[in-house]
Each structure stands twice: as structure tokens, then as C-alpha cells.
Design a protein around this motif. Sequence first.
Motif, PDB file in Angstrom:
ATOM      1  N   SER A 227       0.821  -1.210   0.000  1.00 19.83           N
ATOM      2  CA  SER A 227       0.000   0.000   0.000  1.00 19.83           C
ATOM      3  C   SER A 227       0.854   1.259   0.000  1.00 19.83           C
ATOM      4  O   SER A 227       0.392   2.335  -0.374  1.00 19.83           O
ATOM      5  N   ASP A 228       2.117   1.140   0.423  1.00 11.67           N
ATOM      6  CA  ASP A 228       3.011   2.297   0.445  1.00 11.67           C
ATOM      7  C   ASP A 228       4.103   2.169  -0.614  1.00 11.67           C
ATOM      8  O   ASP A 228       5.266   2.510  -0.377  1.00 11.67           O
TER       9      ASP A 228
ATOM     10  N   ASN B   3      -8.537  15.344  -9.854  1.00  9.28           N
ATOM     11  CA  ASN B   3      -9.029  15.569  -8.492  1.00  9.28           C
ATOM     12  C   ASN B   3      -7.929  15.415  -7.447  1.00  9.28           C
ATOM     13  O   ASN B   3      -7.802  16.238  -6.539  1.00  9.28           O
ATOM     14  N   ILE B   4      -7.133  14.360  -7.574  1.00  8.47           N
ATOM     15  CA  ILE B   4      -6.079  14.153  -6.578  1.00  8.47           C
ATOM     16  C   ILE B   4      -4.976  15.185  -6.741  1.00  8.47           C
ATOM     17  O   ILE B   4      -4.380  15.640  -5.756  1.00  8.47           O
ATOM     18  N   LEU B   5      -4.704  15.621  -7.975  1.00 11.28           N
ATOM     19  CA  LEU B   5      -3.700  16.662  -8.186  1.00 11.28           C
ATOM     20  C   LEU B   5      -4.151  17.999  -7.599  1.00 11.28           C
ATOM     21  O   LEU B   5      -3.337  18.747  -7.053  1.00 11.28           O
ATOM     22  N   GLU B   6      -5.424  18.294  -7.694  1.00 13.24           N
ATOM     23  CA  GLU B   6      -5.948  19.529  -7.093  1.00 13.24           C
ATOM     24  C   GLU B   6      -5.770  19.494  -5.577  1.00 13.24           C
ATOM     25  O   GLU B   6      -5.365  20.491  -4.960  1.00 13.24           O
ATOM     26  N   LYS B   7      -6.057  18.352  -4.979  1.00 12.59           N
ATOM     27  CA  LYS B   7      -5.955  18.227  -3.522  1.00 12.59           C
ATOM     28  C   LYS B   7      -4.505  18.317  -3.050  1.00 12.59           C
ATOM     29  O   LYS B   7      -4.202  19.002  -2.061  1.00 12.59           O
TER      30      LYS B   7
ATOM     31  N   TYR C 149      -1.741  10.062   3.082  1.00 12.47           N
ATOM     32  CA  TYR C 149      -2.938   9.675   2.332  1.00 12.47           C
ATOM     33  C   TYR C 149      -2.880  10.216   0.912  1.00 12.47           C
ATOM     34  O   TYR C 149      -3.102   9.472  -0.057  1.00 12.47           O
ATOM     35  N   LEU C 150      -2.589  11.501   0.760  1.00 10.10           N
ATOM     36  CA  LEU C 150      -2.547  12.124  -0.564  1.00 10.10           C
ATOM     37  C   LEU C 150      -1.432  11.520  -1.419  1.00 10.10           C
ATOM     38  O   LEU C 150      -1.603  11.310  -2.623  1.00 10.10           O
TER      39      LEU C 150
ATOM     40  N   TYR D 134       0.083   8.380  -6.069  1.00  4.26           N
ATOM     41  CA  TYR D 134       0.940   7.366  -6.685  1.00  4.26           C
ATOM     42  C   TYR D 134       0.097   6.296  -7.383  1.00  4.26           C
ATOM     43  O   TYR D 134       0.360   5.929  -8.528  1.00  4.26           O
ATOM     44  N   GLY D 135      -0.921   5.816  -6.717  1.00  4.99           N
ATOM     45  CA  GLY D 135      -1.788   4.804  -7.318  1.00  4.99           C
ATOM     46  C   GLY D 135      -2.483   5.316  -8.563  1.00  4.99           C
ATOM     47  O   GLY D 135      -2.599   4.610  -9.568  1.00  4.99           O
TER      48      GLY D 135
END
Length: 269
Positions: free
Chosen positions: A87-88, A159-163, A246-247, A252-253
Motif C-alpha cells: 500500500s506504500d 481531483n487528486i492533483l488539485e488536492k 494519504y494524498l 501514486y496509485g
Amino acid sequence: MTGILAQTIALTSYGNEYLKTGKSTDFFPQNSTFHHCNSVDFREIQKKNLFTSKKEVVVAENPIEWFLLLKKENCRKLRLYYQTEKSDDHKLAGFVGGGGNWFIECIYDNYSDFWISNWTHDKNLIEKPWIVTYGKAVSKQSTINLQFDINSTKEKLKNILEKITEFAFKETSENWGQIFEKAKNTLQNNNPEIDFYHDNLIVLSNYSLENRQLLMSASKAFVFGGMGSWNDMWFENEETEKEYNYLSTELYGMMMTSIVTSINKDNNE
């Protein structure tokens, strides 16, 4: 982006071009993904007969010979296959062999073979210190051909890049924030390859602008490595550290999914 991943992508893209046209103009050793490689060969474990032991055999001494072999064997196409380990994974992405496993899936009519690279560093080879070997890790297995919806993948990556951009500007430095912001803006850039080191990473004509935007956005967001990278920080505040982890895991995923999506759906599909 790691050299291992970049070369795997390039082999998949240019290999598909060769399988389609029989041409591999200015690929090996000219491509930027080979600049620091002393050699790149391809090997299988073979056994001559019942009375001999298995041994590793070089079946192609360079990528062009490998393309020739695949075409001779009637390989239909090449696809990327990513196998996560932990997961990491992002925390190990800066180490050789870390960050999950990338395979090249060679698809035939009724089965697939999967090849994976092994990189060895030779300190005596100053300018080109890497000796690279691709081995057939799995033979004649069911075809996987990973496919994801490109529009959905682009939206999730955005979305994840914005966060993480917002987090970086708030909790780290302007430099990190600008890196993520640049990656996010690449999703709308009509020239997504601009300012990217591997400007010859893929055969551009074989991919739509959407595919290229997705690939380059994920590539420019690849901040995971060793000392001095995005991985090399921690936060005293427990909640901030939790959000950072978390981010990072989510980005990465999503990057890995984006790369698979962009390469496995080309104009010839």
C-alpha cells in the motif's frame, strides 16, 4: 519518472510500432531511455531436452532484435501491466526495483507472455553504468490487457492533483505546489510533452491528445524518490502527516493507473 519505468513505456510503444509497420527508426540506442545503459538484452529460461538442466539463454541482444523475435513469433501487440506490492509503494519508488513491478505483456492469439527488467549498476562504467536485462517472467498465461476508461481516469487524476497541490502550497513550499500545479495543467495542454526530459518517450502519432495529456500529467507528477524528493519529509502535526501520507498514496496509485490507461489504449486499438 524512474528510468526503469520510462524504458518499459518506450519499449512498449515503439515495440507496437514495429509489430505494426516493421520499422523502428532511431529507437535503439538513440532513445533517451537508453542514454545511461551499457547494454539491454532479453533472456529466457530454456531446457534443450529431458536430460539437460534449465539455463538462462539470451534470445535477443538488444531491443531491435527482441522486436524482430516477437514479430517472428506472431506477437499481436504489447501492453503494460502494473503489479502493486504494498500500500506504500510510493515510499520505495526511488529504489531500483521498488515501487511495484512493471511488466511488458506480449499478447498472442491465445495467451500472453510477461517480461520484466532487472537493472544492475556497474561503478566501473562511468558514462553508461547500467546493465539491463529483460527476462520472460511468466510464459503462456491468460491475457490480461489492462484497460481503464480514459475520461474517468483523467478526472480522478485531476481531483487528486488539485488536492495535493493545495496541500503542497499550504504545508510545504511554493516549489512543490508549482510542480503539482504544472502536472494538473498538463491535462489541458495541447503540447503536453513540453519541458519533459524524455521527449521521445512514445511514438506520438499512435496516441490521441487525451492519452498524451494523461501520460505526461502522471509523468510530471512523479515526485517520489529518495533524498530530497517528496518522500523525504515529515510533519510534526499528526493530522498533517496523516493527510500527507494519504494524498501521496492516492496520487501514486492514480499515476500508475493513468500510465497504464494512456499506453494500453492507442490509436490502433
